[in-house]
Design a protein around this motif. Sequence first.
Motif, PDB file in Angstrom:
ATOM      1  N   VAL A  24      12.960 -14.757   0.740  1.00 38.49           N
ATOM      2  CA  VAL A  24      11.556 -14.336   0.786  1.00 38.49           C
ATOM      3  C   VAL A  24      11.461 -12.965   0.137  1.00 38.49           C
ATOM      4  O   VAL A  24      12.124 -12.013   0.566  1.00 38.49           O
ATOM      5  CB  VAL A  24      11.030 -14.280   2.231  1.00 38.49           C
ATOM      6  CG1 VAL A  24       9.586 -13.788   2.240  1.00 38.49           C
ATOM      7  CG2 VAL A  24      11.121 -15.661   2.880  1.00 38.49           C
ATOM      8  N   LEU A  25      10.640 -12.876  -0.915  1.00 39.30           N
ATOM      9  CA  LEU A  25      10.478 -11.618  -1.641  1.00 39.30           C
ATOM     10  C   LEU A  25       9.326 -10.823  -1.041  1.00 39.30           C
ATOM     11  O   LEU A  25       8.261 -11.380  -0.751  1.00 39.30           O
ATOM     12  CB  LEU A  25      10.222 -11.880  -3.123  1.00 39.30           C
ATOM     13  CG  LEU A  25      11.456 -12.291  -3.964  1.00 39.30           C
ATOM     14  CD1 LEU A  25      11.897 -13.713  -3.638  1.00 39.30           C
ATOM     15  CD2 LEU A  25      11.165 -12.153  -5.460  1.00 39.30           C
ATOM     16  N   THR A  26       9.555  -9.538  -0.861  1.00 38.89           N
ATOM     17  CA  THR A  26       8.546  -8.678  -0.242  1.00 38.89           C
ATOM     18  C   THR A  26       8.393  -7.373  -1.030  1.00 38.89           C
ATOM     19  O   THR A  26       9.276  -6.981  -1.795  1.00 38.89           O
ATOM     20  CB  THR A  26       8.937  -8.313   1.202  1.00 38.89           C
ATOM     21  OG1 THR A  26      10.106  -7.466   1.174  1.00 38.89           O
ATOM     22  CG2 THR A  26       9.232  -9.555   2.015  1.00 38.89           C
ATOM     23  N   GLU A  27       7.262  -6.726  -0.810  1.00 39.34           N
ATOM     24  CA  GLU A  27       7.065  -5.359  -1.304  1.00 39.34           C
ATOM     25  C   GLU A  27       7.147  -4.433  -0.100  1.00 39.34           C
ATOM     26  O   GLU A  27       6.461  -4.655   0.902  1.00 39.34           O
ATOM     27  CB  GLU A  27       5.709  -5.202  -1.994  1.00 39.34           C
ATOM     28  CG  GLU A  27       5.508  -3.808  -2.570  1.00 39.34           C
ATOM     29  CD  GLU A  27       4.208  -3.684  -3.354  1.00 39.34           C
ATOM     30  OE1 GLU A  27       3.598  -2.588  -3.322  1.00 39.34           O
ATOM     31  OE2 GLU A  27       3.804  -4.695  -3.977  1.00 39.34           O
ATOM     32  N   TYR A  28       7.985  -3.430  -0.187  1.00 38.56           N
ATOM     33  CA  TYR A  28       8.240  -2.567   0.956  1.00 38.56           C
ATOM     34  C   TYR A  28       7.704  -1.154   0.763  1.00 38.56           C
ATOM     35  O   TYR A  28       7.957  -0.271   1.597  1.00 38.56           O
ATOM     36  CB  TYR A  28       9.749  -2.483   1.230  1.00 38.56           C
ATOM     37  CG  TYR A  28      10.525  -1.803   0.120  1.00 38.56           C
ATOM     38  CD1 TYR A  28      10.822  -0.442   0.190  1.00 38.56           C
ATOM     39  CD2 TYR A  28      10.942  -2.507  -1.001  1.00 38.56           C
ATOM     40  CE1 TYR A  28      11.528   0.197  -0.819  1.00 38.56           C
ATOM     41  CE2 TYR A  28      11.638  -1.891  -2.007  1.00 38.56           C
ATOM     42  CZ  TYR A  28      11.939  -0.540  -1.910  1.00 38.56           C
ATOM     43  OH  TYR A  28      12.626   0.084  -2.937  1.00 38.56           O
ATOM     44  N   ARG A  29       6.893  -0.940  -0.284  1.00 32.37           N
ATOM     45  CA  ARG A  29       6.374   0.386  -0.572  1.00 32.37           C
ATOM     46  C   ARG A  29       5.623   0.941   0.647  1.00 32.37           C
ATOM     47  O   ARG A  29       4.728   0.299   1.195  1.00 32.37           O
ATOM     48  CB  ARG A  29       5.423   0.334  -1.758  1.00 32.37           C
ATOM     49  CG  ARG A  29       5.081   1.731  -2.306  1.00 32.37           C
ATOM     50  CD  ARG A  29       3.847   1.705  -3.234  1.00 32.37           C
ATOM     51  NE  ARG A  29       3.680   0.502  -4.003  1.00 32.37           N
ATOM     52  CZ  ARG A  29       3.915   0.405  -5.329  1.00 32.37           C
ATOM     53  NH1 ARG A  29       4.366   1.446  -6.006  1.00 32.37           N
ATOM     54  NH2 ARG A  29       3.689  -0.739  -5.935  1.00 32.37           N
ATOM     55  N   GLY A  30       5.978   2.128   1.086  1.00 27.96           N
ATOM     56  CA  GLY A  30       5.320   2.755   2.225  1.00 27.96           C
ATOM     57  C   GLY A  30       6.086   2.639   3.527  1.00 27.96           C
ATOM     58  O   GLY A  30       5.762   3.320   4.512  1.00 27.96           O
ATOM     59  N   LEU A  31       7.090   1.788   3.579  1.00 25.97           N
ATOM     60  CA  LEU A  31       7.890   1.664   4.790  1.00 25.97           C
ATOM     61  C   LEU A  31       8.917   2.796   4.862  1.00 25.97           C
ATOM     62  O   LEU A  31       9.526   3.158   3.862  1.00 25.97           O
ATOM     63  CB  LEU A  31       8.620   0.320   4.823  1.00 25.97           C
ATOM     64  CG  LEU A  31       7.766  -0.937   5.007  1.00 25.97           C
ATOM     65  CD1 LEU A  31       8.644  -2.182   4.954  1.00 25.97           C
ATOM     66  CD2 LEU A  31       6.988  -0.886   6.309  1.00 25.97           C
ATOM     67  N   ASN A 100       3.170  -3.831  10.715  1.00 23.74           N
ATOM     68  CA  ASN A 100       3.427  -2.827   9.671  1.00 23.74           C
ATOM     69  C   ASN A 100       2.855  -3.329   8.348  1.00 23.74           C
ATOM     70  O   ASN A 100       3.579  -3.935   7.538  1.00 23.74           O
ATOM     71  CB  ASN A 100       4.931  -2.570   9.538  1.00 23.74           C
ATOM     72  CG  ASN A 100       5.571  -2.123  10.835  1.00 23.74           C
ATOM     73  OD1 ASN A 100       5.635  -0.939  11.159  1.00 23.74           O
ATOM     74  ND2 ASN A 100       6.084  -3.097  11.603  1.00 23.74           N
ATOM     75  N   PRO A 101       1.571  -3.102   8.086  1.00 21.93           N
ATOM     76  CA  PRO A 101       0.889  -3.639   6.904  1.00 21.93           C
ATOM     77  C   PRO A 101       1.500  -3.213   5.574  1.00 21.93           C
ATOM     78  O   PRO A 101       1.219  -3.837   4.547  1.00 21.93           O
ATOM     79  CB  PRO A 101      -0.539  -3.085   7.040  1.00 21.93           C
ATOM     80  CG  PRO A 101      -0.698  -2.826   8.502  1.00 21.93           C
ATOM     81  CD  PRO A 101       0.636  -2.387   8.974  1.00 21.93           C
ATOM     82  N   ALA A 102       2.353  -2.202   5.593  1.00 23.22           N
ATOM     83  CA  ALA A 102       2.990  -1.778   4.345  1.00 23.22           C
ATOM     84  C   ALA A 102       3.944  -2.853   3.813  1.00 23.22           C
ATOM     85  O   ALA A 102       4.233  -2.889   2.611  1.00 23.22           O
ATOM     86  CB  ALA A 102       3.741  -0.463   4.554  1.00 23.22           C
ATOM     87  N   LEU A 103       4.408  -3.727   4.695  1.00 25.89           N
ATOM     88  CA  LEU A 103       5.264  -4.835   4.254  1.00 25.89           C
ATOM     89  C   LEU A 103       4.377  -5.965   3.759  1.00 25.89           C
ATOM     90  O   LEU A 103       3.560  -6.508   4.505  1.00 25.89           O
ATOM     91  CB  LEU A 103       6.141  -5.341   5.406  1.00 25.89           C
ATOM     92  CG  LEU A 103       7.057  -6.527   5.050  1.00 25.89           C
ATOM     93  CD1 LEU A 103       8.159  -6.098   4.085  1.00 25.89           C
ATOM     94  CD2 LEU A 103       7.662  -7.152   6.307  1.00 25.89           C
ATOM     95  N   VAL A 104       4.533  -6.324   2.496  1.00 28.62           N
ATOM     96  CA  VAL A 104       3.727  -7.380   1.880  1.00 28.62           C
ATOM     97  C   VAL A 104       4.640  -8.524   1.463  1.00 28.62           C
ATOM     98  O   VAL A 104       5.597  -8.323   0.704  1.00 28.62           O
ATOM     99  CB  VAL A 104       2.953  -6.857   0.655  1.00 28.62           C
ATOM    100  CG1 VAL A 104       2.141  -7.990   0.020  1.00 28.62           C
ATOM    101  CG2 VAL A 104       2.039  -5.705   1.054  1.00 28.62           C
ATOM    102  N   ILE A 105       4.363  -9.711   1.967  1.00 26.42           N
ATOM    103  CA  ILE A 105       5.147 -10.890   1.581  1.00 26.42           C
ATOM    104  C   ILE A 105       4.578 -11.454   0.286  1.00 26.42           C
ATOM    105  O   ILE A 105       3.417 -11.853   0.222  1.00 26.42           O
ATOM    106  CB  ILE A 105       5.110 -11.948   2.702  1.00 26.42           C
ATOM    107  CG1 ILE A 105       5.748 -11.378   3.975  1.00 26.42           C
ATOM    108  CG2 ILE A 105       5.839 -13.219   2.263  1.00 26.42           C
ATOM    109  CD1 ILE A 105       5.657 -12.303   5.178  1.00 26.42           C
ATOM    110  N   LYS A 106       5.409 -11.506  -0.750  1.00 25.52           N
ATOM    111  CA  LYS A 106       4.966 -11.980  -2.066  1.00 25.52           C
ATOM    112  C   LYS A 106       5.094 -13.492  -2.224  1.00 25.52           C
ATOM    113  O   LYS A 106       4.263 -14.141  -2.865  1.00 25.52           O
ATOM    114  CB  LYS A 106       5.791 -11.306  -3.162  1.00 25.52           C
ATOM    115  CG  LYS A 106       5.716  -9.786  -3.188  1.00 25.52           C
ATOM    116  CD  LYS A 106       6.596  -9.274  -4.316  1.00 25.52           C
ATOM    117  CE  LYS A 106       6.575  -7.757  -4.430  1.00 25.52           C
ATOM    118  NZ  LYS A 106       7.418  -7.283  -5.553  1.00 25.52           N
ATOM    119  N   GLY A 107       6.139 -14.024  -1.693  1.00 26.61           N
ATOM    120  CA  GLY A 107       6.427 -15.446  -1.863  1.00 26.61           C
ATOM    121  C   GLY A 107       7.913 -15.655  -1.628  1.00 26.61           C
ATOM    122  O   GLY A 107       8.605 -14.777  -1.095  1.00 26.61           O
TER     123      GLY A 107
END
Length: 221
Positions: A24-31, A100-107
Motif C-alpha cells: 500500500v503506497l502512502t504519502e507521509y508528508r507532515g508526519l 492522523n490526516p497527514a497520512l494519505v493512502i494513494k493506492g
Amino acid sequence: MARPDKAAAVAEIVDAFNDSTGAVLTEYRGLTVKQLQDLRRVLGENAHYAVVKNTLTKIAAKEAGVDGVDALLTGPTAIAFISGDVVEAAKGLRDFAKANPALVIKGGYVDGASMEASEIAKLADLESREVLLGKMAGAMLASLSQAVYLLNAPVAQVARLAGALQAKAEEDPTILKGGAGTPAAPAEDTAAEEAPAAEPAAADEAPASEDSTEATESTEA
C-alpha cells in the motif's frame, strides 16, 4: 547516491515486493518521526512500513513485475509492504489515517493487481481472514453436518478401537504378541467345541451298563 548504493536500494525494494502479499503506497508528508514510529507499531507483523525514493521504486517495481504503481509515485512516498493479513494491514492504515490526516493512502498492489485508494478502503471494511474463515466453516457445517458425520464415523470407530487396544496392552503387553492376553473365544464357539467331547463319554458308559446286566444274570443263574 552512488551507483552501487542505488543498485542495493533497488534490490532491497525488489525483494520487499517479491516477499510481500501486497503493498500500500502512502504519502507521509507532515508526519513526525514519532507518528511514523506509532504507525509501524500499529501495523506490527502485518506490514513493514518503509520510506522510499520514487525513481528507485519505479525501477524496482518494473524488475519485480509490479504494474500500475508508477502513477502513485509522486511526492513523498512510503510503502507498507504487507507480509501478514492484508485486511488487518488495510484496517491499521485506515484507522491511523483517520486519527492522523497527514497520512494519505494513494493506492496499492495486492495479489497481483493494482488497487485504487477507494478499493483499499473497501478492503479495510472487510472482516479479518480468521472471522471470514470461521463464518464459512460454520455455513459449511450447517449444511454438510450429516455428510461430515458419515465420513468421519469410520475413523472415529477406528480411533476408539485403537484406544481400547492401547489401554488393554498397557495392562497386559502380551496381548500384542498373542500371549496370555489374547481374547477368549465367544461363548457360542466354546459351547460348540465342547459338545462333541461329551458324546464319547456317553458311549463309554454304555458297555459298563451291559457288563453290569450280565453280572446280575449270572448271579441269578
